[in-house]
Design an enzyme around this catalytic site. Structure first.
Site, PDB file in Angstrom:
ATOM      1  N   LYS A 193      -3.070  45.288 105.381  1.00 26.33           N
ATOM      2  CA  LYS A 193      -2.853  46.647 105.859  1.00 26.33           C
ATOM      3  C   LYS A 193      -3.153  46.803 107.336  1.00 26.33           C
ATOM      4  CE  LYS A 193      -5.331  46.709 102.532  1.00 26.33           C
ATOM      5  NZ  LYS A 193      -6.497  46.875 101.710  1.00 26.33           N
ATOM      6  N   GLU A 211      -3.296  42.039  90.031  1.00 29.85           N
ATOM      7  CA  GLU A 211      -4.642  42.607  90.211  1.00 29.85           C
ATOM      8  C   GLU A 211      -4.684  44.043  89.708  1.00 29.85           C
ATOM      9  OE1 GLU A 211      -5.962  44.753  93.218  1.00 29.85           O
ATOM     10  OE2 GLU A 211      -4.440  44.303  94.738  1.00 29.85           O
TER      11      GLU A 211
HETATM   12  N1  PSU Z   1      -4.155  47.125  99.246  1.00 26.29           N
HETATM   13  C1  PSU Z   1      -3.737  48.317  98.757  1.00 26.29           C
HETATM   14  N2  PSU Z   1      -4.479  48.937  97.825  1.00 26.29           N
HETATM   15  C2  PSU Z   1      -5.626  48.379  97.351  1.00 26.29           C
HETATM   16  C3  PSU Z   1      -6.067  47.117  97.881  1.00 26.29           C
HETATM   17  C4  PSU Z   1      -5.296  46.536  98.825  1.00 26.29           C
HETATM   18  O1  PSU Z   1      -2.733  48.852  99.158  1.00 26.29           O
HETATM   19  O2  PSU Z   1      -6.257  48.973  96.487  1.00 26.29           O
HETATM   20  C5  PSU Z   1      -7.310  46.506  97.314  1.00 26.29           C
HETATM   21  C6  PSU Z   1      -7.028  45.067  96.842  1.00 26.29           C
HETATM   22  O3  PSU Z   1      -7.498  44.958  95.517  1.00 26.29           O
HETATM   23  C7  PSU Z   1      -7.866  44.207  97.765  1.00 26.29           C
HETATM   24  C8  PSU Z   1      -9.019  45.137  98.042  1.00 26.29           C
HETATM   25  O4  PSU Z   1      -8.250  43.006  97.167  1.00 26.29           O
HETATM   26  O5  PSU Z   1      -8.368  46.398  98.246  1.00 26.29           O
HETATM   27  C9  PSU Z   1      -9.858  44.730  99.228  1.00 26.29           C
HETATM   28  O6  PSU Z   1     -11.014  45.516  99.241  1.00 26.29           O
HETATM   29  P1  PSU Z   1     -12.279  45.073 100.135  1.00 26.29           P
HETATM   30  O7  PSU Z   1     -11.840  45.226 101.552  1.00 26.29           O
HETATM   31  O8  PSU Z   1     -13.364  46.033  99.739  1.00 26.29           O
HETATM   32  O9  PSU Z   1     -12.587  43.646  99.767  1.00 26.29           O
END
Ligand code: PSU
Ligand code: MN
Length: 298
Positions: free
Chosen positions: A157, A23
């Site tokens: 996380k 990603e």
């Molecule tokens: N974990 C990290 N850094 C990130 C993300 C997750 O340590 O940048 C990103 C991933 O791309 C995940 C996204 O899919 O955050 C989720 O964001 P949201 O909660 O807005 O869907």
């Protein structure tokens, strides 16, 4: 949606060789400059080193890019205006021919369209704390349920409500399989205290479960704990996250900006140790994903 598949990736897919999708939101929004570009390249090298082909996924020039070249990796890492592209953003960013970094959700959709069975990331999105009121649940969860892709991650996380996240994944029919663990890993931290129903010991076993699940037309999460030597202490990290959540509330940070904000705050507070942890788990996940892709290709 038009896919622009890199020639090496296309050749590997045509020959049924192992391919790992990566990603790009983690590059553009999850890691600080300049470590982000180095990390993007290092992850591709981890995959290549094991004999699998990396395909970093992004949006550019009105197309879904499957296998970003070094020039695009550089733009994703350095351009300050890169859009964070989750499912709701795919069509608008494609239509305006914008530059976009894909979240896990958008990445699994594009990987599935390209015929890639495995992707690696740091941590998946999930249900945010207070999600029962805010409805802030990452599109990652439904996307994984909907597309036959194996997502290798270090769990989710600690900034999220991990128990609610597991409940949603259960409802959606997504197995979360511990890789050598009975507990959901929590990204920088090895354990969340939440038990998992399913566990495998190695990539071969992970590939067997993956094959069954993908045949159902649905995705799976393989949860790999961060290496013990690089992990952060849970209590200390919890305290930093509590502070980061308060700062987000005070500053009115919400929605798509919340995850990058919280990660940035924790990174500052831990004096770079969380960055080292993040890089360590990203590389480890890329290696496990490559091994699973190789096992699936046999
Ligand atoms: N974990 C990290 N850094 C990130 C993300 C997750 O340590 O940048 C990103 C991933 O791309 C995940 C996204 O899919 O955050 C989720 O964001 P949201 O909660 O807005 O869907
Ligand atoms: Mn959200």
């Amino acid at each position: 949606m038009k896919l622009a598949v890199d020639p090496d990736v296309a050749a590997a897919l045509a020959a049924r060789r192992a391919v790992v999708a990566l990603e790009s939101t983690v590059i553009a929004h999850g890691l600080p400059r300049p470590q982000n570009l180095a990390a993007a390249r290092a992850l591709e090298e981890e995959v290549r080193g094991l004999g699998s082909t990396p395909a970093t996924i992004a949006i550019a020039d009105g197309q879904a890019i499957v296998g970003a070249d070094d020039a695009l990796l550089t733009r994703l890492a350095e351009d300050l205006s890169v859009a964070k592209v989750s499912l709701r953003d795919l069509a608008p960013v494609l239509a305006r021919r914008g530059l976009g970094a894909t979240t896990v959700a958008a990445t699994v959709e594009i990987a599935a369209r390209a015929g890639i069975a495995v992707m690696a990331t740091g941590g998946i999105g999930g249900v945010h704390r207070g999600g029962e009121r805010s409805f802030d649940e990452s599109a990652d969860l439904e996307a994984i349920a909907r597309h036959p892709v194996c997502v290798v991650c270090a769990g989710a996380k600690l900034v999220l409500d991990l128990a609610l996240t597991l409940e949603r994944l259960e409802t959606l029919g997504v197995p979360v399989v511990g890789y050598g663990t009975d507990e959901l890993p929590a990204f920088y931290v090895r354990s969340s205290g939440l038990r998992l129903e399913h566990r495998v010991e190695d990539a071969l076993a992970a590939a067997r479960v993956t094959r069954e699940q993908l045949a159902r037309g649905a995705g799976i999460v393989i949860a790999v704990p961060i290496a013990a030597g690089d992990a952060l202490d849970r209590r200390e990290t919890e305290a930093e996250i509590a502070r980061a959540l308060q700062a987000a509330e005070r500053q009115g940070v919400r929605g798509a900006a919340l995850t990058p904000f919280l990660l940035g705050q924790v990174s500052e507070a831990t004096g770079g140790r969380s960055l080292a942890a993040n890089l360590s788990l990203l590389r480890a996940n890329a290696r496990v994903a490559a091994q699973i892709a190789l096992a699936l290709a046999i």
